[in-house]
Design an enzyme around this catalytic site. Structure first.
Site, mmCIF file in Angstrom:
data_model
loop_
_atom_site.group_PDB
_atom_site.id
_atom_site.type_symbol
_atom_site.label_atom_id
_atom_site.label_comp_id
_atom_site.label_asym_id
_atom_site.label_seq_id
_atom_site.Cartn_x
_atom_site.Cartn_y
_atom_site.Cartn_z
ATOM 1 N N HIS A 1 15.345 108.073 90.218
ATOM 2 C CA HIS A 1 14.592 107.784 88.991
ATOM 3 C C HIS A 1 13.131 107.572 89.379
ATOM 4 O O HIS A 1 12.832 106.927 90.387
ATOM 5 C CB HIS A 1 15.165 106.531 88.330
ATOM 6 N N ASN B 1 6.816 107.697 84.394
ATOM 7 C CA ASN B 1 8.204 107.311 84.140
ATOM 8 C C ASN B 1 8.601 107.775 82.735
ATOM 9 O O ASN B 1 8.136 107.218 81.742
ATOM 10 C CB ASN B 1 8.323 105.787 84.275
ATOM 11 N N CYS C 1 16.622 103.481 81.762
ATOM 12 C CA CYS C 1 16.269 104.444 82.814
ATOM 13 C C CYS C 1 17.485 104.985 83.551
ATOM 14 O O CYS C 1 17.391 105.982 84.258
ATOM 15 C CB CYS C 1 15.290 103.823 83.793
HETATM 16 O O1 UT7 Z 1 11.951 102.314 85.017
HETATM 17 C C1 UT7 Z 1 12.384 101.055 84.611
HETATM 18 C C2 UT7 Z 1 12.227 100.101 85.688
HETATM 19 N N1 UT7 Z 1 10.847 99.774 85.882
HETATM 20 C C3 UT7 Z 1 10.349 99.702 87.079
HETATM 21 O O2 UT7 Z 1 11.047 99.994 88.036
HETATM 22 C C4 UT7 Z 1 8.940 99.192 87.246
HETATM 23 C C5 UT7 Z 1 8.926 98.147 88.318
HETATM 24 N N2 UT7 Z 1 7.638 97.528 88.509
HETATM 25 C C6 UT7 Z 1 6.550 98.141 89.004
HETATM 26 O O3 UT7 Z 1 6.538 99.319 89.184
HETATM 27 C C7 UT7 Z 1 5.371 97.289 89.394
HETATM 28 O O4 UT7 Z 1 5.737 95.935 89.347
HETATM 29 C C8 UT7 Z 1 4.098 97.513 88.544
HETATM 30 C C9 UT7 Z 1 3.507 98.874 88.833
HETATM 31 C C10 UT7 Z 1 4.444 97.375 87.073
HETATM 32 C C11 UT7 Z 1 3.063 96.455 88.905
HETATM 33 O O5 UT7 Z 1 2.758 96.522 90.286
HETATM 34 P P1 UT7 Z 1 2.779 95.196 91.186
HETATM 35 O O6 UT7 Z 1 2.403 95.613 92.537
HETATM 36 O O7 UT7 Z 1 4.111 94.545 90.993
HETATM 37 O O8 UT7 Z 1 1.621 94.376 90.555
HETATM 38 P P2 UT7 Z 1 1.664 92.903 89.925
HETATM 39 O O9 UT7 Z 1 2.354 92.934 88.608
HETATM 40 O O10 UT7 Z 1 2.138 91.942 90.965
HETATM 41 O O11 UT7 Z 1 0.116 92.652 89.688
HETATM 42 C C12 UT7 Z 1 -0.838 92.593 90.763
HETATM 43 C C13 UT7 Z 1 -2.228 92.459 90.184
HETATM 44 C C14 UT7 Z 1 -2.322 91.398 89.089
HETATM 45 O O12 UT7 Z 1 -3.586 90.774 89.200
HETATM 46 P P3 UT7 Z 1 -3.739 89.335 89.897
HETATM 47 O O13 UT7 Z 1 -2.851 88.423 89.098
HETATM 48 O O14 UT7 Z 1 -3.243 89.534 91.304
HETATM 49 O O15 UT7 Z 1 -5.188 89.056 89.776
HETATM 50 C C15 UT7 Z 1 -2.302 92.208 87.823
HETATM 51 O O16 UT7 Z 1 -2.953 91.579 86.757
HETATM 52 O O17 UT7 Z 1 -2.611 93.696 89.576
HETATM 53 C C16 UT7 Z 1 -3.056 93.457 88.239
HETATM 54 N N3 UT7 Z 1 -2.748 94.605 87.423
HETATM 55 C C17 UT7 Z 1 -3.598 95.651 87.271
HETATM 56 N N4 UT7 Z 1 -4.803 95.906 87.780
HETATM 57 C C18 UT7 Z 1 -5.388 97.085 87.440
HETATM 58 C C19 UT7 Z 1 -1.629 94.847 86.708
HETATM 59 N N5 UT7 Z 1 -1.714 96.047 86.110
HETATM 60 C C20 UT7 Z 1 -2.916 96.565 86.434
HETATM 61 C C21 UT7 Z 1 -3.576 97.759 86.116
HETATM 62 N N6 UT7 Z 1 -4.797 97.985 86.642
HETATM 63 N N7 UT7 Z 1 -3.026 98.708 85.323
#
Ligand code: UT7
Length: 344
Positions: free
Chosen positions: A268, A298, A128
């Site tokens: 980004h 992204n 990225c």
């Molecule tokens: O460009 C390269 C660099 N990449 C980035 O900068 C991406 C960085 N990361 C992110 O943007 C975020 O971490 C994500 C958008 C990928 C995830 O968001 P988050 O707020 O960090 O969520 P999380 O991974 O902590 O998950 C929270 C909950 C989980 O459920 P439980 O364990 O709390 O029951 C996940 O299973 O959200 C759940 N979850 C979803 N729910 C509905 C994860 N993905 C989804 C989804 N829909 N698509």
């Protein structure tokens, strides 16, 4: 990094800078909406929008359509709008993690498609942060005086490495390309400073497990779905927020810039929450932050040039821009540039 301070002193009189003299983007037509993703994985529009800021992404459909197709469209448009003869291009650098094939370089294929017969060309991989790394590298060829017209492309077909069974990644990524033309100037415009960083210790958190020399493609790797991007989202999130803001603050500080001096932050586009947190820490208001994540998601190496392309008509000669990125590697960085032209 720009020149060492001591070197800068001895070169002040005749210093050549690299300025962006044109920008063009390309996104494919197909829109993958949150509603369509709801039919593929267990997710919903409300979760995606509130956690990422994304409503839809563009997807390149069709057989034999690689990243070069989008890159070439962007470069053709760039050459047309800047009135540049393809035979006058000296160099094409393409930042991508989704090359058409491992070799030859996608930049070579783009070069052939646009007819830049006199250039050399190569790819650069920094995920990225790829566009920032490539922009700084292209600028070096201009600043040394050896090259006059350098095209820097950021292009990725993320849909080719996204697992549409993995709800934590498939909601994030889209396809697109952007390209800029770099030319020399002896005036105070163009790329003024850059801080670029990488740390391979970040590899476990964002990578593709198979398909490289460590683990070539096999029936087992395919069955294990190891040819898709793997990400530990919350770890990457934390590093992204801290590092993007720190490096941007450092570049601002060493150039004597305060939040008020910045016309635009060009971040980004990985997650709206990361963008908001970065702007906040830099003291830059939301009206000065370029954002199109809602419509494109992204697009990896393409996010920053796609932003510049869409905001081009709002940019004025002399505007101070801070470009900032964070991505797989880990890689990250910030570039300070002074925009070189008014809207045409
Ligand atoms: O460009 C390269 C660099 N990449 C980035 O900068 C991406 C960085 N990361 C992110 O943007 C975020 O971490 C994500 C958008 C990928 C995830 O968001 P988050 O707020 O960090 O969520 P999380 O991974 O902590 O998950 C929270 C909950 C989980 O459920 P439980 O364990 O709390 O029951 C996940 O299973 O959200 C759940 N979850 C979803 N729910 C509905 C994860 N993905 C989804 C989804 N829909 N698509």
């Amino acid at each position: 990094m720009l020149l060492h301070p001591n070197l800068e002193e001895t070169h002040t009189m005749e210093q050549i800078r690299a300025m962006i003299t044109g920008i063009q983007g390309y996104v494919p037509e197909y829109r993958l909406t949150n509603q369509e993703l709801e039919t593929l994985v267990d997710t919903n529009d409300e979760w995606i929008l509130s956690r990422t800021g994304i409503k839809e992404r563009r997807i390149l459909k069709g057989e034999n359509q690689g990243t070069s197709v989008m890159g070439a469209e962007a470069v053709k448009g760039l050459l047309q709008k800047t009135g540049t003869n393809p035979l006058d291009i000296d160099l094409i650098i393409c930042a991508t993690v989704t090359p058409d094939m491992p070799f030859p370089a996608t930049a070579n294929i783009i070069s052939d498609l646009v007819g830049s017969k006199n250039s050399f060309s190569f790819d650069l991989g920094a995920a990225c942060s790829g566009f920032l790394f490539a922009l700084q590298m292209g600028a070096q060829f201009i600043q040394t005086g050896t090259h006059k017209k350098v095209v820097v492309v950021g292009a990725d077909k993320m849909s080719s490495i996204v697992d549409y069974q993995d709800r934590t990644t498939c909601i994030l990524f889209g396809d697109g390309a952007g390209a800029v033309l770099l030319e020399p100037t002896q005036e105070e415009f163009g790329i003024m400073d850059a801080i670029l960083k990488s740390d391979g210790a970040g590899a476990p958190y964002l990578h593709m497990k198979a398909g490289g020399s460590r683990k070539p493609a096999s029936p087992e790797t395919i069955a294990a779905r190891e040819h898709f991007a793997y990400q530990e989202g919350s770890t990457v999130f934390k590093f992204a927020v801290t590092n993007m803001a720190d490096v941007s603050a450092e570049v601002m500080e060493r150039n004597g810039l305060k939040g008020d001096d910045i016309a635009w932050l060009v971040p980004h586009q990985a997650n709206k929450r990361i963008i908001d947190a970065t702007a906040n820490r830099m003291g830059v208001g939301p009206d000065k932050v370029m954002m199109n994540i809602e419509r494109y998601g992204n697009t990896t190496a393409a996010t920053i040039p796609l932003c510049l392309w869409e905001y081009e008509n709002q940019l004025k000669k002399g505007d101070n821009l801070i470009l900032a990125a964070f991505g797989g590697g880990f890689t990250w960085g910030s570039i300070y540039l002074k925009w070189a032209y008014d809207p045409k």
